[in-house]
Design a protein around this motif. Structure first.
Motif, PDB file in Angstrom:
ATOM      1  N   HIS A 110      -7.840  47.873  -2.223  1.00 26.67           N
ATOM      2  CA  HIS A 110      -7.657  47.442  -0.808  1.00 26.67           C
ATOM      3  C   HIS A 110      -7.833  48.062   0.628  1.00 26.67           C
ATOM      4  CE1 HIS A 110      -5.468  51.191  -0.604  1.00 26.67           C
ATOM      5  NE2 HIS A 110      -5.097  50.955   0.995  1.00 26.67           N
ATOM      6  N   ARG A 111      -9.094  48.880   0.407  1.00 29.81           N
ATOM      7  CA  ARG A 111      -9.726  49.256   1.405  1.00 29.81           C
ATOM      8  C   ARG A 111     -10.797  48.440   1.251  1.00 29.81           C
ATOM      9  NH1 ARG A 111     -10.164  55.190   2.605  1.00 29.81           N
ATOM     10  NH2 ARG A 111     -10.696  54.436   5.078  1.00 29.81           N
ATOM     11  N   ALA A 112     -11.565  47.754   0.747  1.00 30.46           N
ATOM     12  CA  ALA A 112     -12.943  46.504   0.734  1.00 30.46           C
ATOM     13  C   ALA A 112     -12.459  45.488   2.132  1.00 30.46           C
ATOM     14  CB  ALA A 112     -12.738  45.641   0.419  1.00 30.46           C
ATOM     15  N   PHE A 113     -14.141  45.421   2.532  1.00 29.17           N
ATOM     16  CA  PHE A 113     -14.339  44.388   3.930  1.00 29.17           C
ATOM     17  C   PHE A 113     -14.066  43.301   4.002  1.00 29.17           C
ATOM     18  CE2 PHE A 113     -16.905  41.896   6.499  1.00 29.17           C
ATOM     19  CZ  PHE A 113     -16.083  42.373   7.763  1.00 29.17           C
ATOM     20  N   TYR A 114     -14.352  42.537   2.666  1.00 30.25           N
ATOM     21  CA  TYR A 114     -13.675  40.978   2.234  1.00 30.25           C
ATOM     22  C   TYR A 114     -12.510  40.476   2.126  1.00 30.25           C
ATOM     23  CZ  TYR A 114     -12.749  42.650  -2.733  1.00 30.25           C
ATOM     24  OH  TYR A 114     -11.978  42.746  -3.696  1.00 30.25           O
ATOM     25  N   LEU A 115     -11.400  41.707   1.870  1.00 24.47           N
ATOM     26  CA  LEU A 115     -10.553  41.030   2.267  1.00 24.47           C
ATOM     27  C   LEU A 115      -9.203  41.662   3.498  1.00 24.47           C
ATOM     28  CD1 LEU A 115      -8.740  43.865  -0.879  1.00 24.47           C
ATOM     29  CD2 LEU A 115      -8.551  41.197  -0.835  1.00 24.47           C
TER      30      LEU A 115
END
Length: 441
Positions: A110-115
């Motif tokens: 959930h900490r990915a930039f693309y999200l």
């Protein structure tokens, strides 16, 4: 301080200033990214081998040896491949995607930039650009309004003793010449003119305007002398003065003779130093600087053409053209050493500080404008990608179609590599031009 040492100090100040500017730029990315929950494992100034680093929490902060920029690593910059559009096995895109996704540890998906949502992506990627804009404006404001530009101050450098037949010629006084109005009123070198005929004066232009407005009638002049104010009565006289153009050159008539005009004359000259810019003129001045920088970046190919032509000896190098790292370093050294050395013209320290701040401010505006270019790996490329993602999603929503998901930046990696290569070539070319055809004057 020797001139060589002052020159080197100017380059050092420039390098440190650029380093701080880059550091703040990267903070402009990192702070909102962390605020939105994106994992940030690295924050570095420079590229290449590590020179120093330390870890605070999950982020490693440090310096690298090649100070040509900096970076913040954001986990999950590249999204997974879209369903039905797999990457070609072994391709550059596939390897880059796999490497980016491998950085996402279990439980931190959930900490990915693309999200991030499109507005949050824009805040993260535009944060560095806007930081340079704000920093550039602040530096120019301090330089222009806090310190000032070169010009005549309200402090008197000299007071003419007499009134000659040609006040512009600098002819020595004769016994029959009358006393000049300033000397007759008791003005002295070192006096600071606070007001002229009731008009407050903050620059030599103010003094000149007040003299012209008061004409030849007796007027009160308030001066600061030896720590106290004194009021003198000055009566200007009308004399023939040469008409000068904005550059200070005489305006000639059709026969080639200097033109003259009748003007009030007092016989005083100013000390030259730093004259603060009025706050009222700051917005237009900053606006011109920003628009001029953006225009220079927009016409960069033309500027590079003329720079290369100058390097090959086909034309003169323009002082307003594009400049490389060596040229900027030369300017910093010349600014810092301008007031040193036995044969150099004395330049007050405050003016050198002002010019150095203006140089750093201009560089920040250049970084701002350059990063607006909508191509990877520049920030403008990521901003353009986020805007495209938002436009696609709105289009899909308006037409009842499924959410297309995040924009696939991996597809633009080959373009980013080409742009990066062009940037390297451009840097090398400008260094060569700065060496063989340096900007002078």
């Amino acid at each position: 301080m020797t001139q060589a040492l002052a020159y080197a100090l100017g380059i050092l100040v420039l390098v440190i200033g650029i380093g701080i500017s880059v550091a703040l730029h990267e903070l402009g990315h990192m702070i909102p990214a962390k605020r939105f929950g994106v994992k940030v494992p690295e924050y570095f100034i420079g590229f290449g081998p590590r020179a120093w680093s330390t870890r605070r929490g999950e982020t490693e902060y440090g310096l690298k040896w090649i100070w040509l920029g900096g970076y913040v690593k954001l986990v999950g910059m590249i999204p997974p491949a879209r369903p039905g559009r797999p990457d070609k096995p072994g391709s550059q895109i596939a390897e880059a995607r796999a490497e980016a996704l491998a950085e996402i540890e279990p439980g931190e998906e959930h900490r990915a930039f693309y999200l991030l949502s499109v507005p949050r992506k824009l805040l993260v990627m535009a944060g560095g650009i806007l930081t340079n804009l704000v920093l550039g404006v602040l530096l120019l404001t301090v330089a222009l309004c806090g310190i000032g530009l070169p010009g005549g101050t309200t402090t008197l450098k000299s007071v003419s003793a007499c009134l000659t037949s040609d006040v512009d010629s600098g002819t020595a006084c004769a016994d029959t010449d009358p006393t000049a109005p300033g000397a007759q009123a008791g003005l002295r070198a070192g006096d600071e003119i606070r007001s002229w005929d009731g008009a407050r004066t903050s620059s030599w232009k103010d003094v000149q305007a007040a003299i012209a407005a008061s004409g030849t009638r007796p007027v009160p002049v308030v001066v600061q002398r030896d720590g106290a104010e004194a009021t003198l009565t000055v009566t200007a006289v009308e004399v023939q003065r040469k008409v000068l153009d904005p550059r200070g050159n005489p305006v000639l008539d059709s026969d080639g003779n200097p033109t003259t005009t009748t003007r009030p004359y007092v016989g005083i000259s100013p000390v030259h130093g730093a004259v603060p810019l009025p706050i009222s003129e700051l917005p237009s001045t900053i606006g011109q600087a920003v628009t001029g920088t953006v225009k220079a970046i927009a016409t960069l190919p033309v500027g590079l053409y003329h720079a290369v032509a100058a390097g090959l000896g086909h034309e003169e190098r323009s002082a307003s053209g594009v400049i490389g790292l060596v040229g900027v370093g030369r300017i910093a050294g010349e600014v810092s050493s301008a007031g040193t050395g036995a044969s150099s013209v004395s330049v007050p320290l405050e003016l050198r500080v002002s010019q150095m701040l203006m140089l750093l401010g201009s560089l920040n505006l250049a970084l701002f404008a350059f990063n607006l270019i909508p191509l990877l790996p520049l920030d403008g490329g990521h901003v353009a990608g986020a805007l495209w993602e938002g436009a696609r999603r709105r289009w899909a929503l308006a037409h009842g179609r499924p959410d297309p998901g995040p924009v696939d930046t991996a597809r633009m990696l080959p373009v980013g590599q080409v742009v990066f290569g062009i940037l390297i070539v451009m840097t090398v070319v400008l260094v060569w031009v700065d060496l063989v055809a340096p900007i002078t004057g």
